[in-house]
Design a protein around this motif. Sequence first.
Motif, PDB file in Angstrom:
ATOM      1  N   TYR A 231      -1.858   6.132  11.943  1.00 30.42           N
ATOM      2  CA  TYR A 231      -2.472   7.101  11.052  1.00 30.42           C
ATOM      3  C   TYR A 231      -3.641   6.547  10.236  1.00 30.42           C
ATOM      4  CZ  TYR A 231       1.609  10.230  11.620  1.00 30.42           C
ATOM      5  OH  TYR A 231       2.581  11.068  12.110  1.00 30.42           O
ATOM      6  N   GLY A 232      -3.808   5.229  10.219  1.00 30.28           N
ATOM      7  CA  GLY A 232      -4.761   4.620   9.311  1.00 30.28           C
ATOM      8  C   GLY A 232      -6.212   4.863   9.661  1.00 30.28           C
ATOM      9  N   PRO A 233      -7.113   4.566   8.701  1.00 31.91           N
ATOM     10  CA  PRO A 233      -6.844   4.045   7.359  1.00 31.91           C
ATOM     11  C   PRO A 233      -6.116   5.103   6.514  1.00 31.91           C
ATOM     12  CG  PRO A 233      -9.178   3.832   7.952  1.00 31.91           C
ATOM     13  CD  PRO A 233      -8.564   4.744   8.944  1.00 31.91           C
ATOM     14  N   SER A 234      -5.245   4.631   5.626  1.00 36.35           N
ATOM     15  CA  SER A 234      -4.491   5.572   4.821  1.00 36.35           C
ATOM     16  C   SER A 234      -4.226   4.991   3.442  1.00 36.35           C
ATOM     17  CB  SER A 234      -3.183   5.958   5.520  1.00 36.35           C
ATOM     18  OG  SER A 234      -2.632   7.115   4.925  1.00 36.35           O
ATOM     19  N   THR A 235      -3.554   5.790   2.642  1.00 40.75           N
ATOM     20  CA  THR A 235      -3.321   5.468   1.238  1.00 40.75           C
ATOM     21  C   THR A 235      -1.832   5.522   0.930  1.00 40.75           C
ATOM     22  OG1 THR A 235      -3.459   7.790   0.563  1.00 40.75           O
ATOM     23  CG2 THR A 235      -5.539   6.547   0.652  1.00 40.75           C
ATOM     24  N   THR A 308       1.196  13.515  16.336  1.00 38.09           N
ATOM     25  CA  THR A 308       0.835  12.453  15.409  1.00 38.09           C
ATOM     26  C   THR A 308      -0.654  12.441  15.096  1.00 38.09           C
ATOM     27  OG1 THR A 308       2.656  11.044  16.177  1.00 38.09           O
ATOM     28  CG2 THR A 308       0.809   9.945  15.098  1.00 38.09           C
ATOM     29  N   TYR A 309      -1.496  12.717  16.087  1.00 39.21           N
ATOM     30  CA  TYR A 309      -2.926  12.565  15.859  1.00 39.21           C
ATOM     31  C   TYR A 309      -3.463  13.584  14.857  1.00 39.21           C
ATOM     32  CZ  TYR A 309      -7.889  11.976  16.411  1.00 39.21           C
ATOM     33  OH  TYR A 309      -9.216  11.747  16.141  1.00 39.21           O
ATOM     34  N   SER A 310      -3.005  14.827  14.933  1.00 40.23           N
ATOM     35  CA  SER A 310      -3.638  15.872  14.129  1.00 40.23           C
ATOM     36  C   SER A 310      -2.701  16.578  13.158  1.00 40.23           C
ATOM     37  CB  SER A 310      -4.278  16.926  15.044  1.00 40.23           C
ATOM     38  OG  SER A 310      -3.313  17.506  15.910  1.00 40.23           O
ATOM     39  N   GLY A 314       0.870  13.551   5.977  1.00 39.33           N
ATOM     40  CA  GLY A 314       0.610  12.116   5.881  1.00 39.33           C
ATOM     41  C   GLY A 314      -0.625  11.643   6.608  1.00 39.33           C
ATOM     42  N   ASN A 315      -1.491  12.591   7.023  1.00 37.82           N
ATOM     43  CA  ASN A 315      -2.587  12.230   7.919  1.00 37.82           C
ATOM     44  C   ASN A 315      -3.897  12.099   7.164  1.00 37.82           C
ATOM     45  OD1 ASN A 315      -3.846  11.725  10.444  1.00 37.82           O
ATOM     46  ND2 ASN A 315      -2.482  13.183  11.438  1.00 37.82           N
TER      47      ASN A 315
END
Length: 403
Positions: A231-235, A308-310, A314-315
């Motif tokens: 999923y990154g980059p993420s926070t 998962t991609y879209s 959490g994306n």
Amino acid sequence: MTNEQAVPRLTGGQVCAARFAAQGLGTPFAGDTPATLVPVAVTAMAGAHAQVMSAAELGIGLRVEGATRQDVREALWQHHSIVKTYGPRGTVHFLPAAEMPYWVGALSSVPPMASNAFPEGVRMTDDQTEAVIEAIADSLKAADLTIDELSDAVVERAGEWAGDLVMPAFQTMWPRWRQAQHLAGLRGVLAFGPNRGRKVTYTNPHRLNPFEPAEPREALGHVLRAYLNAYGPSTPQRFAHWLAAPKPWAVEVFAEAGDGLRPVQVELDGEGSGEAWLPADHVLFEAAADAAPPTEHLGVRLLPYFDTYSYRVGNQPPELLYPGKAADRVLRGNFQNLVVDGVVAGLWHVRRSGRKLHVTVEPLVTLTRRQRADLDEQVDRVGVVLEGRPDLTIGPVTVGGHA
């Protein structure tokens, strides 16, 4: 975490290209039999959402060269290389069997968002919850059980109170013990077994692949890395959203990763989106060193529900994945996504009639000749994975999104 190094600035295109590659959407996983590669794809996806079985089969199948839904089922029920259980947010997921020690160690240590929401006459005490989880684990040691059989076994072991019909659910009442059903999954003592006719069964995953949960800090580090690779980059905020966990706790998890993470900025319309994080050895740090963004043609993909991609949970920021009309037409519903060159550019639906698959695609952009050819190839690929004969209609999708 450390931010002493210069913070690279990445384009949205670089992020999409890297995530496509990491998840097997650019070049599908190959080099072995499809069923053997299914857990590789599931690992790359940081788990595959499996609330809708056909959607999970399609999402995995698109990522494995030559795969069909039967290969996913073979991996699940014959090889036991993936497990269908309760994963992030307590929702049904496929998880790689080899990584169950990490997933269970991590998910069982996630603090709840709030206290028990059930009224006093319904909720269980901590001791009762532990008694139910122990009863579930023991009940499933020797056989796969339907929900009614499991309920009888839990009540026999834990006590009559566990069977009190006090939980409102789907216009009926469930027994008290079912409050802890998903917790048993997160603890690694309950998973889904093969259907018995039309009835779902449950099993103890230790029966076929015994394991010991990893220590929570090690497990959380492993799952955080899996999440950021997919999923990154993420926070920390988006990681918390993905796990349905408190944000302050997620901030601590990121902080404990230390120098294993590095910050980046992602450009949206020429401006930075604020700091996000990646594993320190991520390939995007090499890409960021190049002056020119990648020019790779990512092509057209028909992604299923909850992919998962879209999937929005959490994306990436909505501005990156759902530009223009997609923000209104697709983001606010739960539709299957038409993805063009890495961003959501429409929606689609499939209706099965025997062996026929009636595929309707609603683009929100004008497709180039090359993209139109890609779409035809993708429809054919969907037909292969779902084992049907597809026909394509380009026009409005008139059904609503998935609940």
